[in-house]
Design a protein around this motif. Structure first.
Motif, PDB file in Angstrom:
ATOM      1  N   GLN A 153       0.818  -1.208   0.000  1.00 28.13           N
ATOM      2  CA  GLN A 153       0.000   0.000   0.000  1.00 28.13           C
ATOM      3  C   GLN A 153       0.853   1.260   0.000  1.00 28.13           C
ATOM      4  O   GLN A 153       0.598   2.221  -0.735  1.00 28.13           O
ATOM      5  N   VAL A 154       1.892   1.266   0.845  1.00 25.17           N
ATOM      6  CA  VAL A 154       2.750   2.447   0.919  1.00 25.17           C
ATOM      7  C   VAL A 154       3.431   2.700  -0.416  1.00 25.17           C
ATOM      8  O   VAL A 154       3.463   3.838  -0.925  1.00 25.17           O
ATOM      9  N   LEU A 155       3.945   1.650  -1.014  1.00 29.55           N
ATOM     10  CA  LEU A 155       4.645   1.822  -2.284  1.00 29.55           C
ATOM     11  C   LEU A 155       3.683   2.247  -3.392  1.00 29.55           C
ATOM     12  O   LEU A 155       4.032   3.042  -4.277  1.00 29.55           O
ATOM     13  N   ARG A 211       0.486  -6.807  -8.108  1.00 28.10           N
ATOM     14  CA  ARG A 211       0.104  -5.701  -8.993  1.00 28.10           C
ATOM     15  C   ARG A 211      -0.307  -4.491  -8.155  1.00 28.10           C
ATOM     16  O   ARG A 211      -1.459  -4.301  -7.795  1.00 28.10           O
ATOM     17  N   LEU A 212       0.721  -3.709  -7.790  1.00 32.42           N
ATOM     18  CA  LEU A 212       0.553  -2.653  -6.795  1.00 32.42           C
ATOM     19  C   LEU A 212      -0.596  -1.706  -7.107  1.00 32.42           C
ATOM     20  O   LEU A 212      -1.186  -1.107  -6.211  1.00 32.42           O
ATOM     21  N   GLY A 213      -0.929  -1.529  -8.384  1.00 29.66           N
ATOM     22  CA  GLY A 213      -2.030  -0.622  -8.706  1.00 29.66           C
ATOM     23  C   GLY A 213      -3.355  -1.097  -8.162  1.00 29.66           C
ATOM     24  O   GLY A 213      -4.253  -0.288  -7.891  1.00 29.66           O
ATOM     25  N   GLU A 214      -3.550  -2.404  -7.989  1.00 32.02           N
ATOM     26  CA  GLU A 214      -4.814  -2.932  -7.501  1.00 32.02           C
ATOM     27  C   GLU A 214      -4.903  -2.893  -5.984  1.00 32.02           C
ATOM     28  O   GLU A 214      -5.983  -3.054  -5.431  1.00 32.02           O
ATOM     29  N   VAL A 215      -3.759  -2.736  -5.300  1.00 28.13           N
ATOM     30  CA  VAL A 215      -3.792  -2.755  -3.840  1.00 28.13           C
ATOM     31  C   VAL A 215      -4.629  -1.612  -3.294  1.00 28.13           C
ATOM     32  O   VAL A 215      -5.399  -1.755  -2.347  1.00 28.13           O
TER      33      VAL A 215
END
Length: 901
Positions: free
Chosen positions: A795-797, A890-894
């Motif tokens: 989430q932070v990233l 897939r960090l965008g979906e977090v």
């Protein structure tokens, strides 16, 4: 929940259950396979150890004498039946492991003359021997075997080995006369005619039947001015006709193939029992009990080390199982909260988890058990650890699910650092106190005396590693937070955010597991290095140069021939003799002191050899300094000799060397000295005299210490054998050329002998498996530490990436967050692993692996490089795991799906 529904849940969370299954399989494989491999390596080491021992120590020998007043009445043949009788009387454990056995009758050695002897100066004494099975163990090359039915008053018929006949110049038909000499040593009291009827060759010259000394296969060289000794083979009937003393012997060999490591204590006790209860008319010589006790001591020490290493690896595996189960529970926390919200009890949650675990864990344990049984080794180990492993790992998941509380969607465990509860602090302090107390008690009482693995010793390293990890867990966030506060005042957010997150110290359990794993690997490395250094010192004590060649004596000019050989850069002559008397002056009888072992060395040449060979040998100045032209030479003496000389008031005593008396002046006391292996506690080390004019005859070295590149062993052997031959031919001794070659031993060979037999295979397996397994499991624990905080970091990233954080800055933030955790775990584990051998050295018995040389366990500079390399590897692995996990998430979906998605 039905089994079908549970199977669907297992499939849905297949990755988590697969990880638990792999850990369960590996654990079952270790508890099954390691004992099998250890038993196989122990059996191989026991066979190698016994095979390398001289026959005089591994054989059980009964002997009896018969006087020489007249011919015996079928004495030899009548006593042959006692071979089975004595064997049957042995205790059952010893009788079961004895293999080959021989009966022999041996006459005394008598002066022998004959026209066919090769040289007039050759003094020979011949003995007659009959051995059971000798005709089956040899092949006639000429003539026939001595008859079993001799004619009255006929010559005694004998057969000679091929080499004996060649060296003495005898052949079939040669006639000899064996004479019993009178008190004057010249007149004949009795003479017996002997004829050679056969010449034979041994089918297997290394067979046990030829191990009796002196062997019938070759002529024994003279000792000092004595004669050559030869043994001729004859028959029982021929032995019965002699009129001089005969010795009867019954010899039994312990078969290493029948001996099991579990029977060492019983067989050793049986060997000691027959020594105490031997028949009064017989003498008994055996060293089986001492040999087996020595091997048992080494085996106990190696098994103790293996148990300590195995405990570290299994504790790491147990921690990984707990981490895997906790990670699975954490990922399914929302599901468990929903079950409770719908009316399900904690028992319902635990029951579902138990059913799911039963579908996976027992099958995985069974696979590990089967694979472990397929490993080479014996299946004598206990089977109970396998169901225990299955039960504990199966129960891990429902127990953690039962303990799970709260933490549903929206919970934020990453915002602030959690304050530890009183219960947790009490548990941590208890672990710390128990670890310190256990270590103190272990040092105080030592190991258990029953030869088994000490449970306290096995548990202390794990307890100390856990205690150190808990202390590091409480300490390391402080400097990280301080660095974070400093970073907050600087420009940029990467350092501040990375250190701020690292300072919260949320990954507790993974840190403990990593410390245990690294401590186990470091313990293996430090102990292995210490044993290697101890073996180096033991090899240097035996061969303080690149090569050592010894014999009964060498011609003095042999030194120059060695120096002329290509690759040899320094040569030192030495002279060693045992059992020499000490005299108060040059004329009187020996002083009332016990005999001593004498070693005479050329100090300056010794220093050059040691320096060229680059060996750590401390040579006192008394030996390397100038030697007076006449008068007493400086000497080093053992404490026992020094005490005797002081009590007798002798300041300049004499010692006998090669028949001459040498005055010496004690210039120092040493507990031991190189080249004096096996000399005991009574020795004198003399500086080589500058001018031995006061000696009765020139000094002849008994050995040479060489420094240089030993590439042509054959050339060294030829020069040594030639020097020994010329020593026997130049009038320094009476007699012809020796049959026994000079003995060449290199430093590398001596070092290899210390680590090439016995329990070394088991020891190497323990170190290699322990180091490799601990490092791999430690990396896996670091992966768990990374995955434990992967959600919050994701989430932070994601937020920071939307705010413009570059990929390079993202990697730097990851490295800053993970570096304190990884560095603290690796450093703490390395320090604990390095200190454990220092703490436990007095009770580990490491001297059993170095031939008795003490093992000095200390911090090695190479450990620093290993720590740095392991830390870099661990940090790179952690960053790689995080990158792979972020790519999968897939960090965008977090941000869209939430933390618990």
């Amino acid at each position: 929940m039905s089994p079908l529904s549970a199977l669907r849940r297992v499939r849905a969370y297949g990755g988590q259950f697969a990880l638990l299954a792999v850990l369960a399989m590996v654990t079952a494989l270790l508890v099954t396979g390691v004992p099998r491999i250890a038993d196989r390596l122990t059996a191989e080491g026991l066979r190698q150890y016994l095979s390398a021992q001289p026959a005089t120590q591994r054989d059980i020998l009964y002997t009896a004498d018969q006087g020489g007043s007249g011919p015996s009445v079928k004495g030899a043949s009548a006593r042959a039946g006692k071979l089975a009788e004595l064997h049957q009387a042995m205790p059952e454990p010893l009788r079961r492991v004895t293999g080959e056995q021989w009966y022999a009758a041996q006459t005394a050695f008598l002066t022998t003359r004959g026209p066919d002897l090769v040289a007039a100066r050759l003094r020979v004494e011949l003995g007659l021997r009959t051995v059971s099975g000798v005709r089956e163990a040899a092949t006639l090359t000429d003539g026939r075997w001595p008859t079993d039915d001799p004619e009255p008053d006929s010559p005694v018929e004998v057969a000679l080995a091929v080499d004996v006949a060649r060296q003495l110049g005898l052949k079939v038909g040669s006639r000899l006369v064996m004479s019993v000499l009178g008190p004057d040593g010249e007149s004949e009291v009795q003479r017996t005619a002997v004829v050679v009827t056969g010449v034979f060759a041994a089918t297997d010259p290394k067979g046990g039947i030829w191990d009796s000394l002196p062997t019938p296969l070759r002529v024994a060289p003279p000792i000092g001015d004595g004669p050559f000794l030869a043994v001729a083979v004859t028959s029982d009937a021929q032995i019965d006709g002699v009129t001089w003393p005969v010795t009867y012997s019954w010899r039994y060999r312990v078969d290493s193939g029948r001996l099991d490591a579990r029977d060492l204590a019983a067989v050793s006790a049986a060997a000691a029992e027959i020594t105490r209860n031997r028949p009064p008319e017989l003498r008994l010589s055996q060293g089986v009990d001492l040999l087996l006790d020595d091997f048992a001591d080494s085996l106990t020490a190696s098994r103790t080390l293996l148990a300590v290493i195995s405990a570290g690896v299994l504790a790491t595996l147990a921690g990984l199982v707990g981490l895997a189960a906790a990670l699975s529970v954490r990922r399914r926390r929302a599901e468990f909260v929903l079950l409770r919200a719908r009316g399900g009890s904690s028992g319902t949650v635990a029951g579902r988890s138990l059913v799911e675990a039963l579908l996976v864990i027992p099958a995985a344990v069974a696979v590990g058990w089967v694979v472990g049984l397929l490993l080479p080794g014996s299946s004598t180990g206990a089977a109970w650890p396998v169901p225990v492993v299955a039960l504990l790992i199966t129960a891990a998941l429902p127990v953690l699910a039962l303990a799970s509380r709260g933490g549903g969607p929206g919970s934020r465990q990453d915002v602030v650092s959690a304050r530890p509860s009183v219960r947790r602090l009490t548990a941590e302090v208890t672990v710390l106190v128990v670890a310190v107390l256990a270590a103190f008690l272990l040092r105080r009482r030592g190991l258990a005396d029953d030869g088994t693995v000490d449970p306290l010793l096995v548990s202390v390293p794990v307890l100390l590693a856990v205690a150190a990890a808990l202390v590091a867990l409480r300490v390391y966030p402080w400097p990280v937070r301080l660095a974070g506060n400093l970073a907050a005042r600087s420009r940029g957010s990467v350092a501040f955010l990375g250190l701020a997150r690292a300072g919260r110290g949320s990954a507790t359990a993974p840190l403990v597991v990593v410390v245990i794993a690294v401590a186990t690997a470091a313990f293996c490395g430090v102990v292995s290095t210490g044993i290697g250094a101890g073996r180096d010192r033991a090899a240097t004590r035996a061969v303080p140069g690149d090569a050592l060649i010894t014999a009964d004596g060498f011609a003095p000019d042999t030194r120059d021939r060695f120096a002329e050989l290509a690759g040899i850069r320094a040569v030192m002559p030495l002279l060693a003799q045992t059992g020499q008397p000490v005299f108060p002056d040059a004329q009187r009888q020996a002083a009332d002191l016990a005999d001593v072992s004498v070693l005479m060395v050329d100090g300056p040449a010794f220093a050059r050899v040691v320096a060229d060979a680059q060996l750590a040998v401390d040579l006192p100045a008394a030996l390397t300094g100038p030697v007076p032209a006449d008068g007493p030479v400086p000497a080093l003496v053992s404490p026992a000799v020094a005490a005797d000389l002081t009590a007798a008031g002798l300041t300049e005593p004499f010692v006998q060397v090669q028949g001459g008396r040498y005055a010496f002046r004690p210039a120092g006391t040493v507990d031991d000295f190189p080249l004096l292996t096996g000399a005991g506690d009574r020795f004198v080390v003399l500086a080589w005299p500058a001018r031995p004019a006061f000696a009765e005859r020139p000094l002849a070295p008994t050995g040479f210490l060489l420094a240089g590149t030993v590439t042509d062993r054959a050339a060294l052997q030829r020069i040594g054998d030639d020097g020994q031959r010329r020593y026997h031919e130049t009038g320094l001794v009476t007699g012809g050329a020796p049959d026994r070659p000079s003995v060449l031993t290199t430093w590398a060979q001596a070092r290899a002998d210390l680590g090439g037999r016995g329990v070394n295979g088991l020891l190497s397996f323990a170190f290699v498996a322990g180091t490799g397994g601990a490092v791999l499991l430690g990396l896996l624990a670091i992966a768990f530490a990374v995955l434990a905080g992967a959600r919050s970091r994701g989430q932070v990233l994601s937020r920071l990436r939307t705010l413009g954080l570059s990929r390079r800055q993202w990697r730097g933030l990851l490295a800053l967050e993970l570096a304190p955790l990884v560095g603290t775990a690796v450093l703490t584990g390395a320090v604990v692993g390095a200190l454990l051998p220092v703490l436990l050295n007095p009770v580990l018995g490491l001297a059993e692996f170095t031939g008795g040389a003490p093992v000095q366990v200390r911090f090695e500079p190479g450990l620093v490089g290993g720590i740095v390399g392991l830390g870099a590897l661990a940090l790179g692995f952690a960053v790689a795991v995080e990158a792979l996990n972020n790519r999968r998430m897939r960090l965008g979906e977090v941000l869209r799906l939430g933390e618990e998605s």
